[in-house]
Design a protein around this motif. Structure first.
Motif, PDB file in Angstrom:
ATOM      1  N   LEU B  15       0.796  -1.203   0.046  1.00 25.83           N
ATOM      2  CA  LEU B  15       0.064   0.009   0.092  1.00 25.83           C
ATOM      3  C   LEU B  15       0.841   1.179  -0.052  1.00 25.83           C
ATOM      4  N   SER B  16       0.589   2.331  -0.806  1.00 24.87           N
ATOM      5  CA  SER B  16       1.477   3.318  -0.873  1.00 24.87           C
ATOM      6  C   SER B  16       0.791   4.401   0.361  1.00 24.87           C
ATOM      7  N   ARG B  17       1.954   5.378   0.345  1.00 25.81           N
ATOM      8  CA  ARG B  17       1.669   6.423   1.329  1.00 25.81           C
ATOM      9  C   ARG B  17       0.928   7.522   0.530  1.00 25.81           C
ATOM     10  N   ARG B  18       0.155   8.201   1.197  1.00 21.92           N
ATOM     11  CA  ARG B  18      -0.695   9.175   0.500  1.00 21.92           C
ATOM     12  C   ARG B  18       0.051  10.234  -0.148  1.00 21.92           C
ATOM     13  N   VAL B  19       1.255  10.641   0.175  1.00 21.31           N
ATOM     14  CA  VAL B  19       1.999  11.671  -0.617  1.00 21.31           C
ATOM     15  C   VAL B  19       3.275  11.022  -1.165  1.00 21.31           C
ATOM     16  N   ALA B  20       3.709  11.890  -2.169  1.00 21.69           N
ATOM     17  CA  ALA B  20       5.006  11.430  -2.811  1.00 21.69           C
ATOM     18  C   ALA B  20       6.130  11.543  -2.071  1.00 21.69           C
ATOM     19  N   ASP B  21       7.229  11.055  -2.441  1.00 26.46           N
ATOM     20  CA  ASP B  21       8.546  11.012  -1.698  1.00 26.46           C
ATOM     21  C   ASP B  21       9.300  12.490  -1.597  1.00 26.46           C
ATOM     22  N   ASP B  22       8.687  13.381  -2.273  1.00 27.42           N
ATOM     23  CA  ASP B  22       9.244  14.738  -2.200  1.00 27.42           C
ATOM     24  C   ASP B  22       8.468  15.707  -1.580  1.00 27.42           C
ATOM     25  N   TYR B  23       7.414  14.927  -0.790  1.00 23.61           N
ATOM     26  CA  TYR B  23       6.437  15.956   0.173  1.00 23.61           C
ATOM     27  C   TYR B  23       7.425  16.344   1.156  1.00 23.61           C
ATOM     28  N   GLY B 170       1.001  16.862   8.526  1.00 22.71           N
ATOM     29  CA  GLY B 170       0.463  18.094   8.017  1.00 22.71           C
ATOM     30  C   GLY B 170      -0.310  17.829   6.896  1.00 22.71           C
ATOM     31  N   TYR B 171      -0.923  16.363   6.737  1.00 22.70           N
ATOM     32  CA  TYR B 171      -1.936  16.201   5.729  1.00 22.70           C
ATOM     33  C   TYR B 171      -2.597  15.349   6.207  1.00 22.70           C
ATOM     34  N   TRP B 172      -3.898  15.404   5.589  1.00 21.86           N
ATOM     35  CA  TRP B 172      -4.959  14.194   6.020  1.00 21.86           C
ATOM     36  C   TRP B 172      -4.577  12.831   5.652  1.00 21.86           C
ATOM     37  N   GLY B 173      -4.416  11.924   6.449  1.00 22.85           N
ATOM     38  CA  GLY B 173      -3.862  10.654   5.943  1.00 22.85           C
ATOM     39  C   GLY B 173      -2.409  10.206   6.786  1.00 22.85           C
TER      40      GLY B 173
END
Lengths: 352, 352
Positions: B15-23, B170-173
């Motif tokens: 399962l992936s993270r909600r945000v990309a690696d450069d978040y 800092g983000y939902w999820g």
């Protein structure tokens, strides 16, 4: 209940949805469906910019000229017209046309009347500004969302059908999850906006080169048929908060990754305002749009109000469409527009 | 910048993270770290319930008894004490102990003094209620988040170290993304709460059987050292909104998947209130907690305020810890508590 991603657009995932398969949204929402032959659409924003009421007649004449051109062979299957006042206090008119077939758009653009009118030196001497912001998302690069099921505005108007109730809405991240390409791609931006022709500070003709995965949201509301309490709900409760959020983005967008934000109101061919409006927001990336939407007080207030009232909506029509684009499928051209217009504001100019 | 998921807890993702690696998060936050030998922790909520000020002395005596037992061999390495008024207007005291080693907890629990005190018929005749809600997340089943880096409360107090600035916030999820187990598991609930011993309506001893992946959040604030503007910020701006949200969950939790919600304030051994509070929320699933947190007006208001002020916090300490549990690692036992207490409220009773 069905996925926002159409059957023929499903593919083996390398990235997961934010929510599990048993997620149930809190209220019904719908998306537009297209048959498999839709590969790419074109969204053409044709703008006219002017300052001072004495220019209004010329601006409206130009708008009517564009609309007349829309009516020629290979013109857009659907269009609408808007007015807004921009970040520098200029009036702007936009004719937004949608093409279901990029080749038709290319033929239309290359037709002598259309190409000649734009290229003419007369455009430089008209005393008003012009812009063309034309973007072409592939079928897997856009998503839609409607709180209603008929007579879709925007890109939905050139699509073929409507979904049943969809799964991917009602949670932050659902916008991304509705993009077919999100199954395998983060939609990351690369590079920066770059002025590749002209000089915004000097006016004249300017071309801005885009980068991959600029995100464009058209987010709209149509209260033409709304009456009584529903009309008051929109005008007194939703609209002022919406305007505050959109004004924030217009004036402070640069800091949050919003290249351009135009809160526009629909007009007729004579420039009379209609009871319909939408926002046109260009973002550096879908990611930046997500971060703003899910954390900015004005947008959270809009969101909370929407959640509270959506189940009771009857005539008030709320919707959005969001796209991302490959760099080469975006054209940003300006003629005698002020340097804060559209993509020019945040574009780098070589040597400065 | 580092991941909230510690190096030794990383595994190939399904399962992936909600945000990309450069978040990049908008401000710094930290998590507690444990060395590899930490496999599972135990969080023991030992409660006393009473009604009427004439019972307060007995309740405090019982609390001191539990704390004295905490001091015996294999007792918790860390504990704190709280008071709250519950959904039925009863007073409740809780001694919350943390064990770094489940075997130590089992030995402590089985010690004659501890086991005998709980099992004694005297507990049924004390004129006050008791409960034990004991949960034991495996190392991959909990996450922490702190806006500070020293002297961690809660589970952080029995861990070994502090991270550097972490990526996943800092983000939902982001809460889900901080769980090591989220790399491969949706943490879905199965089954329902079930009364398996006794009858809540009749009082006496009741045992509720849990299901997999009940989620527990402890979300806290410590304003003991906050002064001046920061103290006013907390007391005048944050606290009333927080209380509104917590009261909503206490009284309307059932509809949104919150089994139990207790907004507690820290006390000393004599029952005097301290300038420290936290919420104890049990949810049917992490998913339900996410949905509420990211859509309920009171929580969004807390969130917006937190975003606005977090960079300027000096002495006000804000944090949370969230866990999920296997069914067999949860024990919910009640003695003479009213039937709306804890997990009893939403538990099914056979034949009714």
């Amino acid at each position: 209940m069905e996925s926002a991603i159409d059957k023929h657009q499903k593919c083996p995932r390398t990235l997961s949805r934010r929510v599990a398969d048993d997620y149930q949204p809190p209220f019904p929402m719908y998306v537009a469906r297209a048959s498999e032959d839709l590969n790419q659409v074109v969204m053409g924003y044709f703008g006219i910019q002017y300052s001072g009421s004495e220019k209004k007649a010329a601006a409206l004449a130009a708008l009517r000229h564009i609309v007349a051109d829309f009516g020629t062979a290979d013109g857009p299957a659907h269009f609408d017209l808007t007015h807004h006042t921009d970040n520098e206090g200029y009036d702007n008119l936009i004719a937004l046309g949608y093409w279901r077939d990029p080749s038709a758009y290319q033929r239309w653009l290359a037709s002598p009347a259309v190409a000649g009118w734009w290229a003419s030196d007369e455009r430089l001497a008209d005393g008003i500004g012009y812009f063309r912001e034309v973007v072409a998302p592939r079928a897997e690069q856009f998503e839609t969302l409607y709180a209603f099921t008929d007579d879709f505005p925007g890109v939905g108007a050139i699509m073929d059908d409507v979904s049943g109730e969809i799964e991917e809405h009602g949670y932050w991240g659902s916008m991304r999850d509705r993009f077919p390409i999100s199954q395998t791609d983060w939609m990351r931006p690369n590079g920066d906006l770059q002025v590749v022709h002209g000089d915004p500070a000097r006016g004249g003709r300017v071309v801005v080169r885009a980068h991959d995965n600029i995100a464009l949201i058209r987010s709209g509301q149509d209260w033409r048929a709304a009456e009584g309490d529903e009309r008051r709900l929109y005008l007194d409760e939703i609209e002022p908060t919406l305007r505050a959020g959109m004004d924030f983005l217009r004036d402070n967008g640069k800091d949050v990754g919003c290249y351009s934000n135009r809160y526009v109101q629909s007009i007729d061919l004579d420039g009379n305002l209609l009871d319909e409006s939408y926002n046109i927001g260009h973002w550096r990336s879908l990611d930046r749009l997500e971060r703003w939407a899910e954390s900015h007080p004005t947008h959270l207030r809009i969101f909370v109000t929407f959640f509270r009232v959506v189940a009771g909506l009857s005539k008030l029509r709320l919707y959005h469409e969001v796209s991302v684009f490959d760099a080469q499928h975006q054209v940003y051209e300006y003629v005698n527009c002020h340097p804060q217009t559209g993509m020019m504001r945040d574009a780098a100019v070589d040597g400065r």
